[in-house]
Design a protein around this motif. Structure first.
Motif, PDB file in Angstrom:
ATOM      1  N   UNK A  79       0.868  -1.168   0.000  1.00 35.99           N
ATOM      2  CA  UNK A  79       0.000   0.000   0.000  1.00 35.99           C
ATOM      3  C   UNK A  79       0.908   1.221   0.000  1.00 35.99           C
ATOM      4  N   UNK A  80       0.668   2.132  -0.916  1.00 36.41           N
ATOM      5  CA  UNK A  80       1.469   3.344  -1.027  1.00 36.41           C
ATOM      6  C   UNK A  80       0.777   4.471  -0.265  1.00 36.41           C
ATOM      7  N   UNK A  81       1.556   5.186   0.537  1.00 37.26           N
ATOM      8  CA  UNK A  81       1.048   6.326   1.297  1.00 37.26           C
ATOM      9  C   UNK A  81       1.778   7.562   0.782  1.00 37.26           C
ATOM     10  N   UNK A  82       1.009   8.596   0.409  1.00 40.46           N
ATOM     11  CA  UNK A  82       1.652   9.771  -0.167  1.00 40.46           C
ATOM     12  C   UNK A  82       0.831  11.035   0.045  1.00 40.46           C
ATOM     13  N   UNK A  83       1.534  12.140   0.192  1.00 48.05           N
ATOM     14  CA  UNK A  83       0.882  13.447   0.241  1.00 48.05           C
ATOM     15  C   UNK A  83       0.759  14.013  -1.165  1.00 48.05           C
ATOM     16  N   UNK A  84       1.295  13.280  -2.141  1.00 47.95           N
ATOM     17  CA  UNK A  84       1.370  13.747  -3.521  1.00 47.95           C
ATOM     18  C   UNK A  84       0.655  12.753  -4.439  1.00 47.95           C
ATOM     19  N   UNK A  85      -0.651  12.607  -4.264  1.00 48.63           N
ATOM     20  CA  UNK A  85      -1.414  11.621  -5.033  1.00 48.63           C
ATOM     21  C   UNK A  85      -1.837  12.195  -6.382  1.00 48.63           C
ATOM     22  N   UNK A  86      -0.855  12.546  -7.200  1.00 47.73           N
ATOM     23  CA  UNK A  86      -1.128  13.075  -8.540  1.00 47.73           C
ATOM     24  C   UNK A  86      -1.501  11.925  -9.468  1.00 47.73           C
ATOM     25  N   UNK A  87      -2.007  12.273 -10.628  1.00 51.18           N
ATOM     26  CA  UNK A  87      -2.343  11.234 -11.620  1.00 51.18           C
ATOM     27  C   UNK A  87      -1.113  10.416 -11.994  1.00 51.18           C
ATOM     28  N   UNK A  88       0.023  11.085 -12.099  1.00 46.25           N
ATOM     29  CA  UNK A  88       1.252  10.387 -12.460  1.00 46.25           C
ATOM     30  C   UNK A  88       1.652   9.377 -11.377  1.00 46.25           C
ATOM     31  N   UNK A  89       1.568   9.779 -10.108  1.00 46.86           N
ATOM     32  CA  UNK A  89       1.892   8.864  -9.010  1.00 46.86           C
ATOM     33  C   UNK A  89       0.912   7.695  -8.995  1.00 46.86           C
ATOM     34  N   UNK A  90      -0.372   7.982  -9.168  1.00 45.53           N
ATOM     35  CA  UNK A  90      -1.376   6.914  -9.182  1.00 45.53           C
ATOM     36  C   UNK A  90      -1.136   5.950 -10.341  1.00 45.53           C
ATOM     37  N   UNK A  91      -0.830   6.493 -11.509  1.00 42.20           N
ATOM     38  CA  UNK A  91      -0.555   5.642 -12.677  1.00 42.20           C
ATOM     39  C   UNK A  91       0.631   4.722 -12.415  1.00 42.20           C
ATOM     40  N   UNK A  92       1.720   5.297 -11.888  1.00 43.94           N
ATOM     41  CA  UNK A  92       2.914   4.500 -11.587  1.00 43.94           C
ATOM     42  C   UNK A  92       2.633   3.463 -10.508  1.00 43.94           C
ATOM     43  N   UNK A  93       1.847   3.836  -9.510  1.00 41.77           N
ATOM     44  CA  UNK A  93       1.524   2.908  -8.427  1.00 41.77           C
ATOM     45  C   UNK A  93       0.749   1.707  -8.954  1.00 41.77           C
ATOM     46  N   UNK A  94      -0.231   1.951  -9.783  1.00 39.68           N
ATOM     47  CA  UNK A  94      -1.025   0.836 -10.276  1.00 39.68           C
ATOM     48  C   UNK A  94      -0.283   0.020 -11.330  1.00 39.68           C
ATOM     49  N   UNK A  95       0.644   0.637 -12.052  1.00 40.70           N
ATOM     50  CA  UNK A  95       1.507  -0.132 -12.950  1.00 40.70           C
ATOM     51  C   UNK A  95       2.407  -1.072 -12.148  1.00 40.70           C
ATOM     52  N   UNK A  96       2.756  -0.651 -10.940  1.00 45.43           N
ATOM     53  CA  UNK A  96       3.603  -1.469 -10.060  1.00 45.43           C
ATOM     54  C   UNK A  96       2.781  -2.479  -9.255  1.00 45.43           C
ATOM     55  N   UNK A  97       1.484  -2.535  -9.531  1.00 48.72           N
ATOM     56  CA  UNK A  97       0.575  -3.467  -8.844  1.00 48.72           C
ATOM     57  C   UNK A  97       0.493  -3.213  -7.343  1.00 48.72           C
ATOM     58  N   UNK A  98       0.487  -1.932  -6.986  1.00 47.75           N
ATOM     59  CA  UNK A  98       0.245  -1.549  -5.603  1.00 47.75           C
ATOM     60  C   UNK A  98      -1.231  -1.815  -5.333  1.00 47.75           C
ATOM     61  N   UNK A  99      -1.550  -2.354  -4.158  1.00 42.77           N
ATOM     62  CA  UNK A  99      -2.941  -2.659  -3.853  1.00 42.77           C
ATOM     63  C   UNK A  99      -3.782  -1.383  -3.819  1.00 42.77           C
ATOM     64  N   UNK A 100      -3.262  -0.345  -3.169  1.00 41.88           N
ATOM     65  CA  UNK A 100      -4.016   0.901  -3.042  1.00 41.88           C
ATOM     66  C   UNK A 100      -3.060   2.050  -2.742  1.00 41.88           C
ATOM     67  N   UNK A 101      -3.541   3.257  -2.965  1.00 44.44           N
ATOM     68  CA  UNK A 101      -2.802   4.469  -2.615  1.00 44.44           C
ATOM     69  C   UNK A 101      -3.647   5.218  -1.586  1.00 44.44           C
ATOM     70  N   UNK A 102      -3.049   5.513  -0.443  1.00 43.98           N
ATOM     71  CA  UNK A 102      -3.743   6.235   0.624  1.00 43.98           C
ATOM     72  C   UNK A 102      -3.104   7.617   0.746  1.00 43.98           C
ATOM     73  N   UNK A 103      -3.935   8.663   0.688  1.00 46.56           N
ATOM     74  CA  UNK A 103      -3.378  10.019   0.807  1.00 46.56           C
ATOM     75  C   UNK A 103      -3.003  10.360   2.243  1.00 46.56           C
ATOM     76  N   UNK A 104      -1.962  11.197   2.372  1.00 48.84           N
ATOM     77  CA  UNK A 104      -1.581  11.747   3.677  1.00 48.84           C
ATOM     78  C   UNK A 104      -2.283  13.077   3.838  1.00 48.84           C
ATOM     79  N   UNK A 105      -2.680  13.451   5.028  1.00 49.06           N
ATOM     80  CA  UNK A 105      -2.551  12.659   6.248  1.00 49.06           C
ATOM     81  C   UNK A 105      -3.524  11.484   6.211  1.00 49.06           C
ATOM     82  N   UNK A 106      -3.088  10.363   6.781  1.00 48.80           N
ATOM     83  CA  UNK A 106      -3.895   9.158   6.701  1.00 48.80           C
ATOM     84  C   UNK A 106      -5.074   9.221   7.667  1.00 48.80           C
ATOM     85  N   UNK A 107      -6.139   8.580   7.263  1.00 52.99           N
ATOM     86  CA  UNK A 107      -7.328   8.421   8.090  1.00 52.99           C
ATOM     87  C   UNK A 107      -7.301   6.985   8.612  1.00 52.99           C
TER      88      UNK A 107
END
Length: 161
Positions: free
Chosen positions: A92-120
């Motif tokens: 699971x990727x945690x980031x304060x920078x959940x841009x389209x580019x980061x999301x695209x790269x995360x899902x290409x890397x088969x990350x289960x999910x991206x959670x924005x910071x600050x985390x809930x």
């Protein structure tokens, strides 16, 4: 390699899933690891991508949280290295920078999910439970609870009609 761990005295590590929290920000790392430990997970901490790679080589880890932006190596770069020897480890990727580019790269890397910071904490626990259930089976859909008194629901009398 220095890994900080959190464990509950009443539960053995074999009774829980081991979760690695990787973040260069010590406060963020400890907060997330503490949240998971409070829910009964065995947690380990890594302060860098390199440290996370080393821990996943020697420890049985069931899931990794990676911060995206860390010095020397991003969370996705560290995951790429981990996948060379543990191809199925969920992340699971945690980031304060959940841009389209980061999301695209995360899902290409088969990350289960991206959670924005600050985390809930509710989002973290729900996402973690879903990821573990998907990889390890439906029996883990609910995160392990802290040990406590055994409270069973009242038994119903059998219908004798």
């Amino acid at each position: 390699m220095v890994a900080e761990t959190h464990a509950d005295a009443g539960v053995t590590p074999g009774d829980r899933f081991s979760i690695l929290v990787t973040d260069d920000d010590r406060g963020s790392r400890q907060t997330l690891a503490g949240l998971l430990a409070d829910r009964g997970f065995h947690t380990l901490e890594a302060g860098s991508g390199e440290e996370a790679i080393e821990i996943t080589r020697v420890e049985m880890i069931h899931l990794v949280f990676f911060d995206m932006h860390m010095p020397r190596m991003t969370g996705l770069e560290a995951l790429e290295q981990v996948r060379l020897f543990n191809a199925l480890l969920p992340a699971i990727l945690v980031t304060a920078d959940a841009t389209r580019d980061v999301l695209r790269k995360a899902f290409q890397a088969h990350v289960y999910s991206v959670i924005p910071k600050p985390v809930n904490k509710n989002v973290v626990m729900h996402t973690l439970a879903r990821a573990l259930a998907q990889v390890y089976g439906d029996k883990v859909a609910d995160p392990p609870a802290r040990p406590g008194p055994d409270v069973s629901p009242p038994q119903q009398e059998p219908d004798r009609t």
